[in-house]
Design a protein around this motif. Structure first.
Motif, PDB file in Angstrom:
ATOM      1  N   ARG A  53       0.823  -1.204   0.000  1.00 60.30           N
ATOM      2  CA  ARG A  53       0.000   0.000   0.000  1.00 60.30           C
ATOM      3  C   ARG A  53       0.865   1.267   0.000  1.00 60.30           C
ATOM      4  O   ARG A  53       0.476   2.295  -0.553  1.00 60.30           O
ATOM      5  CB  ARG A  53      -0.944   0.000   1.213  1.00 60.30           C
ATOM      6  CG  ARG A  53      -2.089  -0.994   1.080  1.00 60.30           C
ATOM      7  CD  ARG A  53      -3.034  -0.940   2.257  1.00 60.30           C
ATOM      8  NE  ARG A  53      -3.612   0.402   2.466  1.00 60.30           N
ATOM      9  CZ  ARG A  53      -4.582   0.660   3.331  1.00 60.30           C
ATOM     10  NH1 ARG A  53      -5.070  -0.322   4.087  1.00 60.30           N
ATOM     11  NH2 ARG A  53      -5.064   1.884   3.470  1.00 60.30           N
ATOM     12  N   SER A  54       2.039   1.182   0.608  1.00 61.60           N
ATOM     13  CA  SER A  54       2.913   2.349   0.648  1.00 61.60           C
ATOM     14  C   SER A  54       3.463   2.715  -0.727  1.00 61.60           C
ATOM     15  O   SER A  54       3.935   3.836  -0.936  1.00 61.60           O
ATOM     16  CB  SER A  54       4.075   2.111   1.619  1.00 61.60           C
ATOM     17  OG  SER A  54       5.027   1.208   1.057  1.00 61.60           O
ATOM     18  N   ILE A  90       1.666   2.906  -3.408  1.00 62.89           N
ATOM     19  CA  ILE A  90       0.619   3.601  -4.163  1.00 62.89           C
ATOM     20  C   ILE A  90       0.886   5.100  -4.125  1.00 62.89           C
ATOM     21  O   ILE A  90       0.948   5.704  -3.058  1.00 62.89           O
ATOM     22  CB  ILE A  90      -0.778   3.294  -3.576  1.00 62.89           C
ATOM     23  CG1 ILE A  90      -1.071   1.793  -3.667  1.00 62.89           C
ATOM     24  CG2 ILE A  90      -1.844   4.102  -4.304  1.00 62.89           C
ATOM     25  CD1 ILE A  90      -2.363   1.389  -2.983  1.00 62.89           C
ATOM     26  N   ARG A  91       1.039   5.706  -5.285  1.00 62.64           N
ATOM     27  CA  ARG A  91       1.365   7.136  -5.355  1.00 62.64           C
ATOM     28  C   ARG A  91       0.130   8.029  -5.435  1.00 62.64           C
ATOM     29  O   ARG A  91       0.178   9.188  -5.027  1.00 62.64           O
ATOM     30  CB  ARG A  91       2.260   7.411  -6.571  1.00 62.64           C
ATOM     31  CG  ARG A  91       3.626   6.744  -6.496  1.00 62.64           C
ATOM     32  CD  ARG A  91       4.464   7.128  -7.696  1.00 62.64           C
ATOM     33  NE  ARG A  91       5.808   6.554  -7.636  1.00 62.64           N
ATOM     34  CZ  ARG A  91       6.738   6.767  -8.553  1.00 62.64           C
ATOM     35  NH1 ARG A  91       6.473   7.550  -9.602  1.00 62.64           N
ATOM     36  NH2 ARG A  91       7.927   6.214  -8.429  1.00 62.64           N
ATOM     37  N   ASP A  92      -0.943   7.506  -5.974  1.00 63.36           N
ATOM     38  CA  ASP A  92      -2.155   8.291  -6.162  1.00 63.36           C
ATOM     39  C   ASP A  92      -2.820   8.586  -4.820  1.00 63.36           C
ATOM     40  O   ASP A  92      -3.346   7.696  -4.157  1.00 63.36           O
ATOM     41  CB  ASP A  92      -3.123   7.525  -7.067  1.00 63.36           C
ATOM     42  CG  ASP A  92      -4.387   8.312  -7.377  1.00 63.36           C
ATOM     43  OD1 ASP A  92      -4.494   9.477  -6.926  1.00 63.36           O
ATOM     44  OD2 ASP A  92      -5.271   7.762  -8.053  1.00 63.36           O
ATOM     45  N   ARG A  93      -2.812   9.840  -4.420  1.00 61.26           N
ATOM     46  CA  ARG A  93      -3.359  10.205  -3.117  1.00 61.26           C
ATOM     47  C   ARG A  93      -4.878  10.047  -3.052  1.00 61.26           C
ATOM     48  O   ARG A  93      -5.432   9.979  -1.949  1.00 61.26           O
ATOM     49  CB  ARG A  93      -2.982  11.647  -2.761  1.00 61.26           C
ATOM     50  CG  ARG A  93      -1.485  11.868  -2.630  1.00 61.26           C
ATOM     51  CD  ARG A  93      -1.192  13.222  -2.027  1.00 61.26           C
ATOM     52  NE  ARG A  93       0.254  13.479  -1.952  1.00 61.26           N
ATOM     53  CZ  ARG A  93       0.795  14.457  -1.241  1.00 61.26           C
ATOM     54  NH1 ARG A  93       0.023  15.290  -0.549  1.00 61.26           N
ATOM     55  NH2 ARG A  93       2.101  14.625  -1.217  1.00 61.26           N
ATOM     56  N   ASN A  95      -6.411   7.481  -4.145  1.00 58.26           N
ATOM     57  CA  ASN A  95      -6.691   6.057  -3.955  1.00 58.26           C
ATOM     58  C   ASN A  95      -6.976   5.802  -2.477  1.00 58.26           C
ATOM     59  O   ASN A  95      -6.185   6.183  -1.610  1.00 58.26           O
ATOM     60  CB  ASN A  95      -5.481   5.232  -4.406  1.00 58.26           C
ATOM     61  CG  ASN A  95      -5.757   3.749  -4.451  1.00 58.26           C
ATOM     62  OD1 ASN A  95      -6.369   3.179  -3.551  1.00 58.26           O
ATOM     63  ND2 ASN A  95      -5.289   3.098  -5.510  1.00 58.26           N
ATOM     64  N   HIS A 150      -4.142   4.461  -0.415  1.00 60.74           N
ATOM     65  CA  HIS A 150      -2.895   5.229  -0.317  1.00 60.74           C
ATOM     66  C   HIS A 150      -2.514   5.454   1.142  1.00 60.74           C
ATOM     67  O   HIS A 150      -3.365   5.768   1.985  1.00 60.74           O
ATOM     68  CB  HIS A 150      -3.065   6.580  -1.006  1.00 60.74           C
ATOM     69  CG  HIS A 150      -1.918   7.517  -0.797  1.00 60.74           C
ATOM     70  ND1 HIS A 150      -0.709   7.384  -1.441  1.00 60.74           N
ATOM     71  CD2 HIS A 150      -1.802   8.616   0.000  1.00 60.74           C
ATOM     72  CE1 HIS A 150       0.102   8.348  -1.060  1.00 60.74           C
ATOM     73  NE2 HIS A 150      -0.524   9.115  -0.184  1.00 60.74           N
ATOM     74  N   SER A 200       2.207  10.074   3.678  1.00 57.30           N
ATOM     75  CA  SER A 200       3.625  10.096   4.072  1.00 57.30           C
ATOM     76  C   SER A 200       3.786  10.270   5.576  1.00 57.30           C
ATOM     77  O   SER A 200       4.754   9.772   6.155  1.00 57.30           O
ATOM     78  CB  SER A 200       4.357  11.212   3.331  1.00 57.30           C
ATOM     79  OG  SER A 200       4.374  10.958   1.940  1.00 57.30           O
ATOM     80  N   ARG A 216       9.577   9.285  -2.212  1.00 56.17           N
ATOM     81  CA  ARG A 216       8.570  10.340  -2.105  1.00 56.17           C
ATOM     82  C   ARG A 216       9.230  11.702  -1.901  1.00 56.17           C
ATOM     83  O   ARG A 216       8.803  12.707  -2.483  1.00 56.17           O
ATOM     84  CB  ARG A 216       7.619  10.051  -0.950  1.00 56.17           C
ATOM     85  CG  ARG A 216       6.742   8.825  -1.170  1.00 56.17           C
ATOM     86  CD  ARG A 216       5.646   8.750  -0.122  1.00 56.17           C
ATOM     87  NE  ARG A 216       4.829   7.557  -0.260  1.00 56.17           N
ATOM     88  CZ  ARG A 216       3.697   7.346   0.386  1.00 56.17           C
ATOM     89  NH1 ARG A 216       3.242   8.270   1.229  1.00 56.17           N
ATOM     90  NH2 ARG A 216       3.004   6.230   0.210  1.00 56.17           N
TER      91      ARG A 216
END
Length: 259
Positions: A40-41, A43-46, A48, A51, A54, A83
């Motif tokens: 899950r970490s 996943i870049r799409d906030r 989602n 997600h 950070s 990130r």
């Protein structure tokens, strides 16, 4: 249980607290298997729903020191560092002065983040607390600090021709003529001017540092890095910062005429 933060705010001395949605998410995430949390970490799409913010990733990275698992730390660390790298603009036109400066700023900011993580892992404290509260703002502060350092480094070696040009760039007035003339002819004056610029409010100081490096306040070319873009503000704001700074500097050095 999610351990509370200990860092205190300078303004009122109260302890920083994570946003409520971060606290809730941390409680949910801590029960997941590590492989699932790690997936899950990535996943870049906030937007989602899976997600992992950070702020949460920083928490689990810091908490890993209690697990005696370097492998788990390394997995989280590489993801978080990715990130950070994507959050700080890089050099888009290698070779020119602006891109080289941006590259140095990026390098300094990332190095500082790595230093903070290392320091927190070796000697747990409140060094990283703010990143669990507002990660993006924490990264922005690192970038601004790196800009200040890069500009100071640049100022030590800036050429006199560059200074004359920068002082005249975009000003449209003669208010800085004497400053530019004294800057070119008097090394002691140059040191005094740099010191004076350092006492200005942050936005004015940064604007003057960039002007001295020959940066433009604005440009019709979207590919050119300008002061407004570097400071993340409008062209009008940059003009205001510059005008206020020049008024302060001119008044300051006029007062010193008889000294």
């Amino acid at each position: 249980m999610i351990a509370p933060l200990t860092k205190r705010k300078k303004k009122d001395g109260t302890v920083y607290e994570r946003p409520e949605h971060i606290e809730r998410l941390l409680r949910d995430l801590q029960g997941l298997p590590r492989d699932q949390l790690f997936e899950r970490s990535l996943i870049r799409d906030r937007s989602n729903p899976l997600h992992v913010p950070s702020e949460c990733l920083v928490h689990f990275l810091r908490a890993s020191r209690c697990d005696n698992s370097e492998a788990w730390f390394e997995r989280l660390y590489k993801t978080l560092l990715d990130r950070v790298s994507r959050a700080i603009p890089g050099s888009d036109r290698p070779g020119n002065t602006t891109s080289l400066t941006r590259a140095r700023i990026r390098e300094k900011a990332i190095d500082r983040f790595i230093e903070l993580v290392s320091q927190d892992r070796k000697s747990p404290g409140d060094h990283m607390d703010f990143f669990e509260v507002r990660f993006d703002l924490g990264i922005k502060r690192l970038r601004l600090d790196a800009q200040e350092q890069a500009w100071r480094d640049e100022n030590r070696s800036v050429g006199l021709d560059d200074v004359d040009t920068a002082m005249e760039n975009d000003s449209g007035t003669v208010v800085v003529d004497r400053l530019a003339e004294d800057f070119s002819s008097d090394p002691l004056f140059r040191r005094k001017l740099y010191a004076a610029i350092g006492t200005l409010p942050p936005e004015q100081s940064r604007t003057m540092h960039l002007l001295l490096q020959g940066w433009l306040t604005h440009s019709s070319d979207p590919e050119i890095m300008t002061i407004a873009k570097a400071l993340n503000c409008s062209d009008r704001s940059v003009r205001n910062y510059k005008e206020r700074a020049l008024k302060t500097l001119t008044a300051l050095f006029n007062q010193g005429d008889d000294q």
